[in-house]
Write an enzyme that holds these catalytic residues in place. Structure first.
Site, PDB file in Angstrom:
ATOM      1  N   CYS A   1      82.003  50.863 -28.854  1.00 49.32           N
ATOM      2  CA  CYS A   1      83.133  50.180 -29.468  1.00 49.32           C
ATOM      3  C   CYS A   1      82.634  49.554 -30.763  1.00 49.32           C
ATOM      4  O   CYS A   1      81.547  48.985 -30.800  1.00 49.32           O
ATOM      5  CB  CYS A   1      83.634  49.101 -28.516  1.00 49.32           C
ATOM      6  SG  CYS A   1      84.512  47.756 -29.326  1.00 49.32           S
TER       7      CYS A   1
ATOM      8  N   ASP B   1      60.464  48.447   3.248  1.00 49.89           N
ATOM      9  CA  ASP B   1      60.958  48.461   1.884  1.00 49.89           C
ATOM     10  C   ASP B   1      61.109  47.030   1.378  1.00 49.89           C
ATOM     11  O   ASP B   1      62.175  46.436   1.472  1.00 49.89           O
ATOM     12  CB  ASP B   1      62.309  49.188   1.850  1.00 49.89           C
ATOM     13  CG  ASP B   1      62.611  49.710   0.470  1.00 49.89           C
ATOM     14  OD1 ASP B   1      61.720  49.651  -0.397  1.00 49.89           O
ATOM     15  OD2 ASP B   1      63.741  50.181   0.257  1.00 49.89           O
TER      16      ASP B   1
ATOM     17  N   CYS C   1      89.593  46.055 -26.813  1.00 52.16           N
ATOM     18  CA  CYS C   1      89.999  45.415 -28.073  1.00 52.16           C
ATOM     19  C   CYS C   1      90.710  46.385 -29.010  1.00 52.16           C
ATOM     20  O   CYS C   1      91.195  45.982 -30.062  1.00 52.16           O
ATOM     21  CB  CYS C   1      88.795  44.806 -28.783  1.00 52.16           C
ATOM     22  SG  CYS C   1      87.677  46.020 -29.490  1.00 52.16           S
TER      23      CYS C   1
ATOM     24  N   GLU D   1      53.026  54.446  10.918  1.00 55.88           N
ATOM     25  CA  GLU D   1      53.770  53.179  10.995  1.00 55.88           C
ATOM     26  C   GLU D   1      54.930  53.181  10.015  1.00 55.88           C
ATOM     27  O   GLU D   1      55.019  54.059   9.157  1.00 55.88           O
ATOM     28  CB  GLU D   1      52.821  52.004  10.740  1.00 55.88           C
ATOM     29  CG  GLU D   1      52.121  52.075   9.396  1.00 55.88           C
ATOM     30  CD  GLU D   1      50.894  51.174   9.315  1.00 55.88           C
ATOM     31  OE1 GLU D   1      50.181  51.041  10.317  1.00 55.88           O
ATOM     32  OE2 GLU D   1      50.658  50.627   8.234  1.00 55.88           O
TER      33      GLU D   1
ATOM     34  N   TYR E   1      50.007  44.731   7.336  1.00 56.50           N
ATOM     35  CA  TYR E   1      49.569  46.046   7.813  1.00 56.50           C
ATOM     36  C   TYR E   1      48.156  46.464   7.411  1.00 56.50           C
ATOM     37  O   TYR E   1      47.746  47.571   7.722  1.00 56.50           O
ATOM     38  CB  TYR E   1      50.564  47.132   7.411  1.00 56.50           C
ATOM     39  CG  TYR E   1      50.977  47.086   5.951  1.00 56.50           C
ATOM     40  CD1 TYR E   1      50.097  47.429   4.955  1.00 56.50           C
ATOM     41  CD2 TYR E   1      52.256  46.684   5.601  1.00 56.50           C
ATOM     42  CE1 TYR E   1      50.468  47.384   3.631  1.00 56.50           C
ATOM     43  CE2 TYR E   1      52.649  46.636   4.268  1.00 56.50           C
ATOM     44  CZ  TYR E   1      51.751  46.982   3.300  1.00 56.50           C
ATOM     45  OH  TYR E   1      52.120  46.920   2.001  1.00 56.50           O
TER      46      TYR E   1
ATOM     47  N   CYS F   1      85.420  41.942 -30.097  1.00 56.30           N
ATOM     48  CA  CYS F   1      85.792  42.601 -28.846  1.00 56.30           C
ATOM     49  C   CYS F   1      85.570  41.648 -27.677  1.00 56.30           C
ATOM     50  O   CYS F   1      84.438  41.206 -27.436  1.00 56.30           O
ATOM     51  CB  CYS F   1      84.953  43.860 -28.659  1.00 56.30           C
ATOM     52  SG  CYS F   1      85.210  44.634 -27.057  1.00 56.30           S
TER      53      CYS F   1
ATOM     54  N   LYS G   1      57.272  52.303   6.898  1.00 59.59           N
ATOM     55  CA  LYS G   1      57.031  51.910   5.503  1.00 59.59           C
ATOM     56  C   LYS G   1      58.127  50.924   5.127  1.00 59.59           C
ATOM     57  O   LYS G   1      59.276  51.311   4.882  1.00 59.59           O
ATOM     58  CB  LYS G   1      57.063  53.134   4.591  1.00 59.59           C
ATOM     59  CG  LYS G   1      56.727  52.806   3.158  1.00 59.59           C
ATOM     60  CD  LYS G   1      56.517  54.083   2.356  1.00 59.59           C
ATOM     61  CE  LYS G   1      56.044  53.786   0.946  1.00 59.59           C
ATOM     62  NZ  LYS G   1      56.978  53.015   0.165  1.00 59.59           N
TER      63      LYS G   1
ATOM     64  N   LYS H   1      58.308  60.105   2.803  1.00 63.13           N
ATOM     65  CA  LYS H   1      59.545  59.493   2.301  1.00 63.13           C
ATOM     66  C   LYS H   1      60.750  60.159   2.953  1.00 63.13           C
ATOM     67  O   LYS H   1      60.843  61.384   2.993  1.00 63.13           O
ATOM     68  CB  LYS H   1      59.647  59.661   0.775  1.00 63.13           C
ATOM     69  CG  LYS H   1      58.525  58.980   0.011  1.00 63.13           C
ATOM     70  CD  LYS H   1      58.613  57.481   0.053  1.00 63.13           C
ATOM     71  CE  LYS H   1      59.533  56.967  -0.999  1.00 63.13           C
ATOM     72  NZ  LYS H   1      58.939  56.310  -2.124  1.00 63.13           N
TER      73      LYS H   1
ATOM     74  N   CYS I   1      88.676  51.363 -28.048  1.00 58.61           N
ATOM     75  CA  CYS I   1      88.113  50.512 -26.992  1.00 58.61           C
ATOM     76  C   CYS I   1      89.217  50.004 -26.068  1.00 58.61           C
ATOM     77  O   CYS I   1      90.208  49.455 -26.545  1.00 58.61           O
ATOM     78  CB  CYS I   1      87.385  49.344 -27.635  1.00 58.61           C
ATOM     79  SG  CYS I   1      86.882  48.094 -26.447  1.00 58.61           S
TER      80      CYS I   1
HETATM   81  S1  IVH Z   1      49.493  50.941   3.098  1.00 60.94           S
HETATM   82  C1  IVH Z   1      45.921  51.518   0.476  1.00 60.94           C
HETATM   83  N1  IVH Z   1      51.365  50.523   4.886  1.00 60.94           N
HETATM   84  O1  IVH Z   1      54.387  51.010   0.221  1.00 60.94           O
HETATM   85  C2  IVH Z   1      47.013  51.228   1.414  1.00 60.94           C
HETATM   86  N2  IVH Z   1      51.939  50.331   2.595  1.00 60.94           N
HETATM   87  O2  IVH Z   1      54.244  53.227  -1.742  1.00 60.94           O
HETATM   88  C3  IVH Z   1      48.282  51.066   0.719  1.00 60.94           C
HETATM   89  N3  IVH Z   1      54.271  49.689   2.189  1.00 60.94           N
HETATM   90  O3  IVH Z   1      52.499  49.402  -2.240  1.00 60.94           O
HETATM   91  C4  IVH Z   1      49.383  50.478   1.439  1.00 60.94           C
HETATM   92  N4  IVH Z   1      54.859  49.544   4.310  1.00 60.94           N
HETATM   93  O4  IVH Z   1      53.888  47.922  -0.724  1.00 60.94           O
HETATM   94  C5  IVH Z   1      51.070  50.571   3.570  1.00 60.94           C
HETATM   95  N5  IVH Z   1      52.916  50.134   6.560  1.00 60.94           N
HETATM   96  C6  IVH Z   1      52.610  50.180   5.275  1.00 60.94           C
HETATM   97  C7  IVH Z   1      53.561  49.913   4.282  1.00 60.94           C
HETATM   98  C8  IVH Z   1      53.188  50.005   2.934  1.00 60.94           C
HETATM   99  C9  IVH Z   1      55.264  49.405   3.055  1.00 60.94           C
HETATM  100  C10 IVH Z   1      54.399  49.683   0.727  1.00 60.94           C
HETATM  101  C11 IVH Z   1      53.294  48.977  -0.009  1.00 60.94           C
HETATM  102  C12 IVH Z   1      52.749  49.972  -0.979  1.00 60.94           C
HETATM  103  C13 IVH Z   1      53.827  50.985  -1.071  1.00 60.94           C
HETATM  104  C14 IVH Z   1      53.237  52.335  -1.428  1.00 60.94           C
END
Ligand code: IVH
Length: 669
Positions: A423, A117, A408, A113, A223, A429, A115, A311, A405
């Site tokens: 500085c 941000d 100033c 799935e 999730y 300044c 991840k 990542k 600087c």
């Molecule tokens: S699973 C034990 N699923 O990524 C399970 N985390 O680097 C742990 N995150 O702290 C989390 N999308 O904040 C999981 N689909 C996803 C996610 C996810 C974002 C974040 C989460 C976690 C961090 C870990």
């Protein structure tokens, strides 16, 4: 409409509104127009105003109802919320698969799935009602941000099933479009920009005033089920489907894979496809599907062995260094910055990169005119990775940090063992003064909304202020003369400045800009000494007795208060009425200090006695009859004539939930 009719109508409206919310935010396919939605909401609010005893914390009208808090309470998670190990390529995923199969055998399915941000959150439901929302924090303890999470429309306040208890984990995030809008607005106001949607989401959720959170267009995905009573589930795949059925937003881009090759292909597919999503993702998460296998695999102290984060590589781009400029910071440090030909990286346009200091420029041999590779890894400020030396034409110019600087003219020195050049102008300044004031008004310091760097600069240039103390003596007639400052913004600014007087000692100590004293140290010092005068008179030994204060910090505090210029600023702040003592609440008084309450009707969870005690604990008083001196009437079920009298006198009426919100108490257990 009599009470019974009102009750039925309210229930109908709530169910309708929740349904539309779900279609809009979770299924992404609205059934009615915004105007129709608003009209249902208005009707609900009107009835709830007429019959406050019908108000419940899960009413859709309560999403933006919370009052500002003074601090966040801590929230201890039932079980630590773990983090994830990282995989940086196909090889790491193969290794992960080998580790998994060596422990549970060859038959493994994975769910892959996105991840997201954003900011990790936990939501707690009792009998299908959202009762608590918290940040992940350090995994064990987070912050209770219930009122803020309630403002996120995608977070259901009520589930489609009345499970006795359910705890879930997910991510609150800011969609790309909302992020762009917010930063544009901040730029126009001269406020500091958020580096990325993740910081913006985190900043928005850690606001004490839920109204600010509500204005930030946040969303969320869920999730994981971290605890459930009343339903058996045996795979992650089923858990995701079930979450969706309950009304949670679940990102639809998850896939069931039966081989690691399939997992790798899906991860790689998203490396490019991610830019099509309306929200930022920084990778993919690979999870073993079967819960029995997850259990067998277990976890290390930090992360589960059954999941890993893939990542995406940091995004790079090639551009040219048009110039190298130098910024002088609050403490006089000179930071060289590359001015770049604007280029798109990781979804945003980059035109500056930090070069940190002189040594790094030498090490990487960065010259003005060079073609360079820059990199933006998710959150961090863009950096120059390397110079493409074969692109040099001979016209590139080496850069030397100025000897004086740029702001100033004072000498620039580089202390032994320090990479930074400084500085020596101190408070002579203008850059250091300006940056000091910008720091003073910033979010974690005095938090003066609407007073960004551009406005600070305007005020300095117009001679209206010379230091932070002068901010509190600004006048409307002078402000409106400034360019781009209308009457409304001037009035707002003066109000924000006035409000900042109440920030409290911790934030004030941080705002003063004492070297080595950050936001946390400010808080610790405030709690320890109780007042600014006590802190300013503390001896070296007294300072060293404070936990976490070492010789460097103690010395720096002494030097700061010994400086007459600083004393003058403090005097201005004192005369203006800036709060210099620790919050009254912490000193044993309460947020309801001096307020007069009357209770009527049966409250939902509290007995009359408990409610009275609670009010008194927070400094309020209760009496039995309503008069014009009454500040609040707390109304429960079947209220008596006191309620009508309160309505007649126009006294503020609270439900139990609002009372609890006012004093920041929880109505749990
Ligand atoms: S699973 C034990 N699923 O990524 C399970 N985390 O680097 C742990 N995150 O702290 C989390 N999308 O904040 C999981 N689909 C996803 C996610 C996810 C974002 C974040 C989460 C976690 C961090 C870990």
């Amino acid at each position: 409409m009599d009470f019974l009719e009102a009750k039925q109508r309210v229930e109908k409206l709530r169910a309708e509104l929740e349904k539309h919310n779900y279609h809009y935010y979770v299924l992404d396919s609205p059934l009615i127009s915004d105007a129709q939605y608003d009209s249902l909401m208005r009707e609900l609010i009107a009835i709830e105003e007429q019959y406050p005893q019908l108000l419940t914390p899960d009413s859709p009208s309560q999403r933006v109802g919370g009052k500002p808090l003074e601090v966040f309470e801590n929230y201890r998670h039932r079980k630590p919320l773990l983090s994830l190990g990282n995989a940086f390529g196909a090889g790491d995923l193969q290794d992960f698969h080998r580790r998994v199969t060596s422990l549970v055998g060859k038959q493994v399915e994975y769910v892959v799935e996105t991840k997201i941000d954003g900011l990790s959150i936990a939501l707690i439901y009792e009998n299908g009602i959202l009762v608590r929302g918290a940040t992940r924090g350090d995994g064990e303890t987070g912050e209770d941000v219930t009122s803020n999470l309630k403002t996120i429309p995608a977070v259901p306040l009520r589930l489609t099933k009345k499970l006795p208890r359910l705890e879930v984990r997910g991510e609150a995030y800011m969609p790309k479009a909302a992020f762009a809008r917010l930063n544009q607005e901040r730029e126009e106001n001269g406020e500091p920009l958020f580096a990325n949607p993740r910081n913006a989401a985190a900043g928005s959720i850690r606001q004490l005033d839920p109204k600010i959170t509500a204005s930030r267009s946040l969303s969320a995905f869920i999730y994981e089920i971290t605890y459930i009573e009343g339903q058996e589930i045996s795979t992650h795949w089923d858990a995701l489907q079930y979450l969706r059925e309950l009304g949670f937003p679940v990102d639809r881009n998850h896939k069931l894979c039966t081989t690691i090759e399939e997992v790798i292909a899906y991860c790689q597919e998203w490396t490019t496809k991610r830019s099509e999503l309306p929200f930022e993702i920084d990778g993919m998460v690979v999870k073993v599907n079967n819960f029995a296998q997850q259990e067998e695999l277990g976890s290390t102290a930090k992360s589960p062995r059954w999941a890993i984060a893939y990542k995406f590589p940091a995004e790079q781009a090639v551009t040219t260094v048009e110039d190298i400029i130098v910024r002088v910071g609050r403490t006089g440090v000179l930071t060289p910055t590359a001015v770049l030909t604007p280029v798109k990286v990781a979804g945003s346009t980059v035109s500056r990169a930090t070069l940190h200091n002189e040594d790094i420029i030498r090490e990487k041999d960065i010259r003005i005119g060079d073609t360079v590779v820059i990199q933006k890894a998710g959150d961090v400020i863009p950096e120059v990775v390397e110079v493409l030396k074969d692109k040099r034409t001979g016209s590139e110019r080496e850069f030397n940090l100025p000897k004086t600087c740029p702001e100033c003219g004072s000498a620039v020195v580089r202390l032994e063992n320090e990479a930074a050049a400084r500085c020596t102008g101190g408070l002579a300044c203008p850059a250091q003064i300006r940056e000091g004031i910008i720091h003073f008004v910033s979010r974690d310091a005095m938090n003066i909304e609407g007073l960004g760097p551009k406005v600070v600069e305007q005020l300095l240039n117009a001679g209206l202020i010379k230091d932070a103390g002068d901010l509190y003596y600004l006048e409307f007639k002078d402000l409106v003369k400034l360019e781009r400052m209308g009457e409304q913004s001037a009035a707002n600014l003066l109000r924000a400045i006035e409000e900042s007087k109440q920030r409290g000692l911790g934030q004030l100590v941080f705002a003063l800009g004492i070297r080595h004293v950050g936001a946390r140290a400010g808080k610790i010092l405030a709690e320890h000494f109780g007042s600014l005068s006590a802190l300013s008179q503390a001896s070296l030994d007294e300072l060293l007795a404070v936990p976490d204060v070492g010789p460097k910090v103690a010395e720096s505090i002494r030097t700061f208060f010994a400086e007459p210029v600083n004393q003058q600023v403090i005097e201005k702040l004192r005369r203006a009425g800036v709060k210099m003592e620790v919050e009254r609440k912490a000193m044993g008084q309460g947020v309801l200090q001096g307020k007069l309450f009357v209770l009527t009707g049966t409250l939902e969870t509290l007995t009359r006695k408990e409610a009275e005690k609670l009010i008194e604990k927070h400094g309020g008083k209760t009496t039995s009859s309503v008069s014009k001196n009454t500040d609040y009437v707390v109304v429960g079920k079947d209220p008596g004539s006191k309620y009508e009298k309160a309505l007649k006198l126009g006294i503020t009426i609270l439900g139990e939930a609002e009372l609890l919100a006012l004093i920041g108490e929880k109505n749990q257990g």
